[in-house]
Design an enzyme around this catalytic site. Structure first.
Site, PDB file in Angstrom:
ATOM      1  N   LYS A  47      21.203  10.659 -14.117  1.00  0.00           N
ATOM      2  CA  LYS A  47      20.163  10.576 -15.148  1.00  0.00           C
ATOM      3  C   LYS A  47      19.244  11.810 -15.141  1.00  0.00           C
ATOM      4  CE  LYS A  47      16.918   7.665 -12.469  1.00  0.00           C
ATOM      5  NZ  LYS A  47      15.755   8.549 -12.390  1.00  0.00           N
ATOM      6  N   ASP A  48      19.257  12.581 -14.032  1.00  0.00           N
ATOM      7  CA  ASP A  48      18.445  13.799 -13.950  1.00  0.00           C
ATOM      8  C   ASP A  48      19.143  15.017 -14.545  1.00  0.00           C
ATOM      9  OD1 ASP A  48      16.476  12.418 -12.584  1.00  0.00           O
ATOM     10  OD2 ASP A  48      17.257  12.957 -10.598  1.00  0.00           O
ATOM     11  N   ARG A  83       9.995   7.100 -20.765  1.00  0.00           N
ATOM     12  CA  ARG A  83      10.791   5.955 -21.228  1.00  0.00           C
ATOM     13  C   ARG A  83      10.213   4.649 -20.697  1.00  0.00           C
ATOM     14  NH1 ARG A  83      14.220   2.916 -18.542  1.00  0.00           N
ATOM     15  NH2 ARG A  83      14.113   4.341 -16.768  1.00  0.00           N
ATOM     16  N   ARG A  84       9.922   4.609 -19.403  1.00  0.00           N
ATOM     17  CA  ARG A  84       9.368   3.385 -18.810  1.00  0.00           C
ATOM     18  C   ARG A  84       7.971   3.100 -19.365  1.00  0.00           C
ATOM     19  NH1 ARG A  84      11.500   5.299 -12.914  1.00  0.00           N
ATOM     20  NH2 ARG A  84      13.562   4.327 -12.993  1.00  0.00           N
ATOM     21  N   ARG A  87       4.365  10.527  -9.518  1.00  0.00           N
ATOM     22  CA  ARG A  87       5.410  11.508  -9.248  1.00  0.00           C
ATOM     23  C   ARG A  87       5.748  11.564  -7.772  1.00  0.00           C
ATOM     24  NH1 ARG A  87       5.922  16.021 -11.937  1.00  0.00           N
ATOM     25  NH2 ARG A  87       7.671  16.285 -10.517  1.00  0.00           N
ATOM     26  N   ARG A 115       6.301   7.905  -3.748  1.00  0.00           N
ATOM     27  CA  ARG A 115       5.805   6.991  -4.783  1.00  0.00           C
ATOM     28  C   ARG A 115       5.462   5.615  -4.206  1.00  0.00           C
ATOM     29  NH1 ARG A 115      10.206   6.618  -8.825  1.00  0.00           N
ATOM     30  NH2 ARG A 115      11.494   7.899  -7.471  1.00  0.00           N
ATOM     31  N   CYS A 158      14.623  15.341 -21.244  1.00  0.00           N
ATOM     32  CA  CYS A 158      13.578  14.649 -20.488  1.00  0.00           C
ATOM     33  C   CYS A 158      12.320  14.456 -21.332  1.00  0.00           C
ATOM     34  CB  CYS A 158      13.219  15.458 -19.238  1.00  0.00           C
ATOM     35  SG  CYS A 158      14.475  15.413 -17.961  1.00  0.00           S
TER      36      CYS A 158
END
Length: 307
Positions: free
Chosen positions: A80-81, A126-127, A144, A150, A235
């Site tokens: 996903k990155d 997105r979240r 971050r 986190r 992104c």
């Protein structure tokens, strides 16, 4: 010819777990390997949201350069990155079997969900957009750092909860008891999948990696990433996409959200696994035709004004 396959990876605990998983699979197949950790720009700058840093692929760029320079042979990424367009000369070599694709909420008690006020932490547009779409009166703060950082920030701050990818926490055995699955949240394209990239001309390494590829996972994530690419998300936009395969059918669910979560343009479609060419594209084009084009323009303007 036999050679030592040099595996490049970010040096976070999760990235090293992923790289070691690939290393073990290659060595089991009889190949010699060496692990080479590399610090990425995305890991060094923890004070600025990703989209404000102005480039996509911030977690992959350093490894791309190392590979092109010949310092490493392959790189292992959370898929996903990875930007939908790879640098010239670098190609996908294997998509490993996908893990849990869900987002989860790690919380300090769920009473706040019944109330008008709550503070949620996430570094993902997105979240954030999906949370605000469902809970418009809550506050979302930026979070971050790697998974461990986190988790520590969540403990130290007076936030109610934070959103994480289930797969990352499960891989390094950090998933706590105080979590709930966010089954309603559409994951990031390719969330839960690991990608190994190699140089296009390196036939030896590409052949070695071919044995690690999981075809069903590869089909699903390519549909999701095609959806993302056509929407021009990278992104920089709140885009969710999930393709699942069952009984030779591909079920797709995707959506584009406004930054504040107030607007959602979604799509759900089904296709035969034998007829999936341009499936992701057709889903994206439906979103674009139903107002997505204007929304993407608005999102880019808003992000550029903050940069």
């Amino acid at each position: 010819m036999n050679k030592v396959i040099r595996i490049g990876t970010r040096d976070s605990e999760l990235a090293l777990w992923q790289a070691t998983t690939v290393q073990n699979a290659l060595e089991k197949a009889g190949h010699e390997t060496e692990l080479i950790p590399v610090k990425s720009t995305g890991d060094l700058n923890l004070n600025q949201p990703l989209y404000e840093m102005g480039i996509t692929g911030i977690f992959t760029k350093t490894l791309d350069v190392a590979m092109i320079n010949g310092d490493i042979d392959i790189a292992v990424h959370s898929m996903k990155d990875v930007p939908t367009a790879l640098p010239k000369g670098i190609v996908e070599a294997a998509v490993l079997k996908r893990a849990d694709n869900k987002d989860i909420l790690i919380h300090k008690g769920l009473d706040f969900l019944e109330q008008e006020k709550g503070t949620i932490a996430t570094g993902s547009l997105r979240r954030k957009a999906q949370w605000l779409n469902k809970h418009p009166n809550h506050k979302v703060v930026d979070l971050r750092g790697n998974v461990n950082t986190r988790m520590k920030k969540l403990e130290e701050n007076e936030w109610n909860a934070a959103i994480f990818a289930a797969a990352g926490l499960e891989r390094i055995e950090l998933k706590p008891e105080n979590y709930i699955d966010l089954n309603w949240m559409i994951p990031a394209p390719a969330q839960g999948a690991m990608l190994v990239v190699a140089m296009e001309h390196d036939e030896f390494t590409r052949k070695a990696l071919k044995l690690l590829n999981h075809r069903e996972s590869e089909i699903s994530v390519h549909i999701e990433r095609e959806f993302l690419q056509v929407l021009e998300g990278g992104c920089t936009a709140p885009i969710g996409a999930l393709a699942t395969i069952k009984d030779n059918l591909v079920y797709f669910k995707g959506a584009l959200f406004s930054l504040d979560g107030k607007q959602k343009i979604g799509v759900e479609k089904t296709a035969s696994i034998d007829n999936i060419q341009n499936f992701g594209r057709s889903c994206a084009e439906k979103v674009l035709a139903e107002g997505g084009k204007e929304l993407m323009r608005k999102i880019k303007t808003e992000i550029n004004s903050k940069a």
